[in-house]
Motif scaffolding. Structure first.
Motif, PDB file in Angstrom:
ATOM      1  N   THR A  63       0.863  -1.185   0.000  1.00  0.00           N
ATOM      2  CA  THR A  63       0.000   0.000   0.000  1.00  0.00           C
ATOM      3  C   THR A  63       0.898   1.234   0.000  1.00  0.00           C
ATOM      4  O   THR A  63       1.538   1.549   1.004  1.00  0.00           O
ATOM      5  CB  THR A  63      -0.908  -0.001   1.254  1.00  0.00           C
ATOM      6  OG1 THR A  63      -1.608  -1.249   1.279  1.00  0.00           O
ATOM      7  CG2 THR A  63      -1.895   1.146   1.218  1.00  0.00           C
ATOM      8  N   THR A  64       0.964   1.863  -1.147  1.00  0.00           N
ATOM      9  CA  THR A  64       1.849   3.021  -1.292  1.00  0.00           C
ATOM     10  C   THR A  64       1.073   4.306  -1.043  1.00  0.00           C
ATOM     11  O   THR A  64       0.048   4.538  -1.686  1.00  0.00           O
ATOM     12  CB  THR A  64       2.440   3.060  -2.723  1.00  0.00           C
ATOM     13  OG1 THR A  64       3.068   1.813  -2.972  1.00  0.00           O
ATOM     14  CG2 THR A  64       3.444   4.188  -2.888  1.00  0.00           C
ATOM     15  N   VAL A  65       1.562   5.105  -0.123  1.00  0.00           N
ATOM     16  CA  VAL A  65       0.949   6.415   0.092  1.00  0.00           C
ATOM     17  C   VAL A  65       1.411   7.321  -1.045  1.00  0.00           C
ATOM     18  O   VAL A  65       2.600   7.453  -1.319  1.00  0.00           O
ATOM     19  CB  VAL A  65       1.337   6.996   1.471  1.00  0.00           C
ATOM     20  CG1 VAL A  65       0.848   8.432   1.603  1.00  0.00           C
ATOM     21  CG2 VAL A  65       0.760   6.130   2.579  1.00  0.00           C
ATOM     22  N   LYS A  66       0.421   7.892  -1.730  1.00  0.00           N
ATOM     23  CA  LYS A  66       0.736   8.731  -2.905  1.00  0.00           C
ATOM     24  C   LYS A  66       0.674  10.215  -2.555  1.00  0.00           C
ATOM     25  O   LYS A  66       1.342  11.028  -3.164  1.00  0.00           O
ATOM     26  CB  LYS A  66      -0.287   8.481  -4.026  1.00  0.00           C
ATOM     27  CG  LYS A  66      -0.427   7.026  -4.420  1.00  0.00           C
ATOM     28  CD  LYS A  66       0.495   6.736  -5.563  1.00  0.00           C
ATOM     29  CE  LYS A  66       0.198   5.367  -6.153  1.00  0.00           C
ATOM     30  NZ  LYS A  66       1.289   4.881  -6.953  1.00  0.00           N
ATOM     31  N   LYS A  67      -0.214  10.510  -1.608  1.00  0.00           N
ATOM     32  CA  LYS A  67      -0.455  11.936  -1.345  1.00  0.00           C
ATOM     33  C   LYS A  67      -0.902  12.135   0.101  1.00  0.00           C
ATOM     34  O   LYS A  67      -1.638  11.293   0.633  1.00  0.00           O
ATOM     35  CB  LYS A  67      -1.569  12.405  -2.285  1.00  0.00           C
ATOM     36  CG  LYS A  67      -1.715  13.887  -2.364  1.00  0.00           C
ATOM     37  CD  LYS A  67      -2.754  14.297  -3.383  1.00  0.00           C
ATOM     38  CE  LYS A  67      -2.995  15.785  -3.211  1.00  0.00           C
ATOM     39  NZ  LYS A  67      -4.211  16.226  -3.804  1.00  0.00           N
ATOM     40  N   ILE A  68      -0.422  13.220   0.692  1.00  0.00           N
ATOM     41  CA  ILE A  68      -0.882  13.598   2.031  1.00  0.00           C
ATOM     42  C   ILE A  68      -1.924  14.695   1.838  1.00  0.00           C
ATOM     43  O   ILE A  68      -1.634  15.726   1.216  1.00  0.00           O
ATOM     44  CB  ILE A  68       0.283  14.174   2.873  1.00  0.00           C
ATOM     45  CG1 ILE A  68       1.500  13.252   2.840  1.00  0.00           C
ATOM     46  CG2 ILE A  68      -0.157  14.535   4.271  1.00  0.00           C
ATOM     47  CD1 ILE A  68       1.564  12.177   3.859  1.00  0.00           C
ATOM     48  N   ILE A  69      -3.116  14.449   2.341  1.00  0.00           N
ATOM     49  CA  ILE A  69      -4.179  15.458   2.189  1.00  0.00           C
ATOM     50  C   ILE A  69      -4.220  16.287   3.476  1.00  0.00           C
ATOM     51  O   ILE A  69      -4.208  15.723   4.574  1.00  0.00           O
ATOM     52  CB  ILE A  69      -5.548  14.768   1.963  1.00  0.00           C
ATOM     53  CG1 ILE A  69      -5.426  13.740   0.822  1.00  0.00           C
ATOM     54  CG2 ILE A  69      -6.636  15.783   1.656  1.00  0.00           C
ATOM     55  CD1 ILE A  69      -6.509  12.683   0.857  1.00  0.00           C
ATOM     56  N   HIS A  70      -4.262  17.599   3.324  1.00  0.00           N
ATOM     57  CA  HIS A  70      -4.223  18.426   4.540  1.00  0.00           C
ATOM     58  C   HIS A  70      -5.036  19.692   4.361  1.00  0.00           C
ATOM     59  O   HIS A  70      -5.256  20.155   3.235  1.00  0.00           O
ATOM     60  CB  HIS A  70      -2.775  18.781   4.901  1.00  0.00           C
ATOM     61  CG  HIS A  70      -2.084  19.610   3.865  1.00  0.00           C
ATOM     62  ND1 HIS A  70      -1.878  20.953   4.001  1.00  0.00           N
ATOM     63  CD2 HIS A  70      -1.579  19.276   2.651  1.00  0.00           C
ATOM     64  CE1 HIS A  70      -1.256  21.416   2.919  1.00  0.00           C
ATOM     65  NE2 HIS A  70      -1.061  20.403   2.087  1.00  0.00           N
ATOM     66  N   SER A  71      -5.521  20.190   5.489  1.00  0.00           N
ATOM     67  CA  SER A  71      -6.135  21.523   5.455  1.00  0.00           C
ATOM     68  C   SER A  71      -6.072  22.123   6.852  1.00  0.00           C
ATOM     69  O   SER A  71      -6.055  21.388   7.846  1.00  0.00           O
ATOM     70  CB  SER A  71      -7.581  21.456   4.936  1.00  0.00           C
ATOM     71  OG  SER A  71      -8.431  20.949   5.914  1.00  0.00           O
ATOM     72  N   ASN A  72      -6.015  23.430   6.914  1.00  0.00           N
ATOM     73  CA  ASN A  72      -5.957  24.165   8.190  1.00  0.00           C
ATOM     74  C   ASN A  72      -4.883  23.647   9.143  1.00  0.00           C
ATOM     75  O   ASN A  72      -5.147  23.438  10.324  1.00  0.00           O
ATOM     76  CB  ASN A  72      -7.326  24.116   8.890  1.00  0.00           C
ATOM     77  CG  ASN A  72      -8.391  24.811   8.065  1.00  0.00           C
ATOM     78  OD1 ASN A  72      -8.085  25.764   7.351  1.00  0.00           O
ATOM     79  ND2 ASN A  72      -9.605  24.310   8.136  1.00  0.00           N
ATOM     80  N   GLY A  73      -3.692  23.385   8.612  1.00  0.00           N
ATOM     81  CA  GLY A  73      -2.573  22.992   9.472  1.00  0.00           C
ATOM     82  C   GLY A  73      -2.673  21.582  10.022  1.00  0.00           C
ATOM     83  O   GLY A  73      -2.019  21.257  11.031  1.00  0.00           O
ATOM     84  N   LYS A  74      -3.505  20.742   9.392  1.00  0.00           N
ATOM     85  CA  LYS A  74      -3.639  19.359   9.873  1.00  0.00           C
ATOM     86  C   LYS A  74      -3.712  18.409   8.698  1.00  0.00           C
ATOM     87  O   LYS A  74      -4.234  18.766   7.631  1.00  0.00           O
ATOM     88  CB  LYS A  74      -4.962  19.209  10.638  1.00  0.00           C
ATOM     89  CG  LYS A  74      -4.927  19.637  12.073  1.00  0.00           C
ATOM     90  CD  LYS A  74      -6.255  19.365  12.718  1.00  0.00           C
ATOM     91  CE  LYS A  74      -6.030  18.439  13.901  1.00  0.00           C
ATOM     92  NZ  LYS A  74      -7.196  18.157  14.655  1.00  0.00           N
ATOM     93  N   ILE A  75      -3.221  17.185   8.911  1.00  0.00           N
ATOM     94  CA  ILE A  75      -3.441  16.163   7.884  1.00  0.00           C
ATOM     95  C   ILE A  75      -4.869  15.643   8.062  1.00  0.00           C
ATOM     96  O   ILE A  75      -5.300  15.340   9.181  1.00  0.00           O
ATOM     97  CB  ILE A  75      -2.439  14.995   8.031  1.00  0.00           C
ATOM     98  CG1 ILE A  75      -0.991  15.491   7.851  1.00  0.00           C
ATOM     99  CG2 ILE A  75      -2.738  13.892   7.017  1.00  0.00           C
ATOM    100  CD1 ILE A  75       0.064  14.409   7.899  1.00  0.00           C
ATOM    101  N   THR A  76      -5.576  15.528   6.956  1.00  0.00           N
ATOM    102  CA  THR A  76      -6.957  15.023   7.056  1.00  0.00           C
ATOM    103  C   THR A  76      -7.091  13.620   6.476  1.00  0.00           C
ATOM    104  O   THR A  76      -8.104  12.952   6.688  1.00  0.00           O
ATOM    105  CB  THR A  76      -7.932  15.978   6.329  1.00  0.00           C
ATOM    106  OG1 THR A  76      -7.432  16.157   4.990  1.00  0.00           O
ATOM    107  CG2 THR A  76      -8.007  17.324   7.022  1.00  0.00           C
ATOM    108  N   GLY A  77      -6.059  13.169   5.755  1.00  0.00           N
ATOM    109  CA  GLY A  77      -6.124  11.816   5.211  1.00  0.00           C
ATOM    110  C   GLY A  77      -4.919  11.534   4.336  1.00  0.00           C
ATOM    111  O   GLY A  77      -4.121  12.437   4.046  1.00  0.00           O
ATOM    112  N   VAL A  78      -4.777  10.271   3.945  1.00  0.00           N
ATOM    113  CA  VAL A  78      -3.715   9.940   2.993  1.00  0.00           C
ATOM    114  C   VAL A  78      -4.319   9.145   1.850  1.00  0.00           C
ATOM    115  O   VAL A  78      -5.183   8.290   2.049  1.00  0.00           O
ATOM    116  CB  VAL A  78      -2.555   9.128   3.639  1.00  0.00           C
ATOM    117  CG1 VAL A  78      -1.760   9.984   4.585  1.00  0.00           C
ATOM    118  CG2 VAL A  78      -3.047   7.876   4.327  1.00  0.00           C
ATOM    119  N   LEU A  79      -3.855   9.478   0.663  1.00  0.00           N
ATOM    120  CA  LEU A  79      -4.334   8.783  -0.528  1.00  0.00           C
ATOM    121  C   LEU A  79      -3.318   7.711  -0.909  1.00  0.00           C
ATOM    122  O   LEU A  79      -2.125   7.996  -1.024  1.00  0.00           O
ATOM    123  CB  LEU A  79      -4.494   9.793  -1.672  1.00  0.00           C
ATOM    124  CG  LEU A  79      -5.014   9.226  -2.984  1.00  0.00           C
ATOM    125  CD1 LEU A  79      -6.437   8.693  -2.822  1.00  0.00           C
ATOM    126  CD2 LEU A  79      -4.965  10.295  -4.081  1.00  0.00           C
TER     127      LEU A  79
END
Ligand SMILES: Cc1cc2nc3c(=O)[nH]c(=O)nc-3n(C[C@H](O)[C@H](O)[C@H](O)COP(=O)(O)OP(=O)(O)OC[C@H]3O[C@@H](n4cnc5c(N)ncnc54)[C@H](O)[C@@H]3O)c2cc1C
Length: 424
Positions: free
Chosen positions: A146-162
């Motif tokens: 399972t390769t993490v492709k992208k770090i999703i973030h908003s307002n100074g926080k990570i909200t998920g990983v793709l």
């Protein structure tokens, strides 16, 4: 959601976790164990088929697991500029704690030369198995391939990983994707790219603990030979720059072994300024005069033998044929009693100064450690939390900490992994 168990085959729920650890190397596994033993629901996302590929090849398969210097202040001196940053993490998990962690989980450790600690079995796989068992016991879920492709973030926080198999979400995230050395083990620098994109300052990595390439061909015939007590003098533009004494390993491309690996950073600096050559003193404890006397004694005892027959008795084991090629003026077919004085002196001189030209440092593929990574002033020393994203923690080779070989890299992984996992 129920806690999933360790399984490299099972598909974990992509729902929400307390902690997602990205990268299942030494520091990621330690972070996951630490978080799960603190009651957190933890998932490791790992792009390889199995965890800990680099850990399994550490120390030539023997795993130099830490350095048995139990005085934390003394231990931390080795990290140079990073020392102040490391006081807090090491007050939470030191080399002593590494001993306790592994020995209490059924892996006795032994201490060898220069305080280097290894599993008693001298098998890196046994270290990995302790980590694997601890992950299972703590109920950590693992998604391999399972390769993490992208770090999703908003307002100074990570909200998920793709990832290649969808999105994953957690309250906290530990970045443990390693550096760039031996990329075939999975550490391909993804973490450095993300950290930059997320607004962190990342020092570009260069291989630091790395073998040296040399120009001369004669070393290739010595590949595999290691000489335990050698002094190597490094020269910049013909002027002596520094010297080190220890073990040298000859390889088919040049020089390796602890002494060389730990000289690489200084050599890299010298190479920026000009040509670098070395002279290896094969008998550092014996001066020219005393060495010549020893050689005369061997000659006297073997007067009627051929020089080539007894040459092995006056040079380090296994190096005879290679060293002969460096003495084209000498007739090795001659009887010892006919060896001229100036030839005897030539031999002495060569054994005290075997010349080699450094053509460069080997690359990331052969590096044990590369420096570079996120600068420490952007990481909270007590928790390993990023000062840019409040729910992101950074561990292991992603941190910009220079260190020599000797168990100091894995200790950083155990320490920073433990602290990040506990705090996440
Ligand atoms: C040949 C060699 C020998 C060594 N020997 C020693 C030794 O004896 N003692 C010592 O102290 N140190 C040694 N080291 C250094 C030590 O191995 C490293 O410092 C340590 O393994 C770093 O651990 P880490 O957790 O930071 O990263 P790594 O162990 O590199 O783990 C990173 C993990 O993240 C995964 N990953 C990367 N990108 C992604 C992504 N996008 N998605 C999902 N997963 C990802 C990788 O597949 C990998 O499993 C050695 C290194 C090498 C190369």
């Amino acid at each position: 959601m129920s806690r999933a168990c360790y399984s490299t085959h099972m598909k974990s729920s992509q729902g929400s976790w307390d902690v997602i650890v990205i990268g299942g190397g030494a520091s990621g596994m330690m972070a996951a164990i630490s978080a799960a033993e603190n009651g957190k629901r933890v998932l490791i996302l790992e792009k390889n088929k199995s965890l800990g590929e680099k850990l399994k090849i550490t120390g030539g398969g023997r795993c130099n697991i830490t350095n048995a210097e139990f005085n934390v202040r003394t231990f931390l001196k080795i990290y140079g500029k990073a020392e102040p940053f490391l006081h807090s993490p090491f007050s939470q998990f030191s080399a002593k704690d590494t001993f306790t962690f592994f020995e209490s989980r059924g892996l006795p450790l032994v201490v060898q030369a220069r305080n280097r600690a290894f599993p008693k079995s001298e098998k890196a796989i046994d270290v990995f198995n302790v980590m694997k068992k601890s992950l299972e016991k703590a109920g950590v879920a693992v998604e391999t391939q399972t390769t993490v492709k992208k770090i999703i973030h908003s307002n100074g926080k990570i909200t998920g990983v793709l990832t290649n198999s969808g999105e994953y979400h957690a309250t906290s995230y530990v970045l443990a994707t390693g550096g760039e050395s031996h990329p075939e083990t999975g550490s391909t620098g993804d973490g450095f790219r993300w950290l930059r994109d997320l607004g962190h300052t990342v020092k570009t990595p260069t291989p630091t603990i790395v073998p040296l390439a040399v120009e001369e061909d004669w070393v290739t015939s010595l590949a595999g030979i290691s000489l335990t007590f050698m002094k190597i003098n490094f020269f910049l533009n013909g002027k002596r720059a520094f010297s080190k004494t220890g073990k040298i390993l000859f390889t088919h491309f040049g020089l390796s072994g602890p002494l060389i690996l730990n000289s690489a950073t200084q050599v890299a600096d010298l190479l920026q300024e000009g040509p670098v050559h070395t002279e290896i003193d094969a008998y550092p404890d014996t001066d020219h005069g005393a060495l010549e006397k020893q050689i005369i004694a061997v000659f006297d005892a073997n007067k009627n033998k051929m020089l080539k027959t007894i040459f092995k008795d006056i040079v380090p084991a296994g190096t005879g044929p290679a060293i002969q090629t460096l003495l084209p003026e000498i007739d090795f077919e001659t009887k010892v009693h006919s060896v001229k004085k100036e030839d005897r002196k030539r031999i002495v001189h060569l054994l005290k100064a075997l010349p080699l030209t450094i053509s460069g440092l080997m690359g990331f593929d052969r590096a044990v450690v590369a420096d570079g990574g996120v600068t420490l002033d952007e990481i909270d020393t007590k928790t390993m939390r990023s000062k840019v994203l409040t729910n992101m923690f950074v561990t292991g080779d992603l941190l910009h900490i220079n260190r020599p070989s000797g168990g100091y890299s894995l200790q950083l992984c155990w320490t920073t992994g433990f602290v990040a996992g506990k705090s996440a």
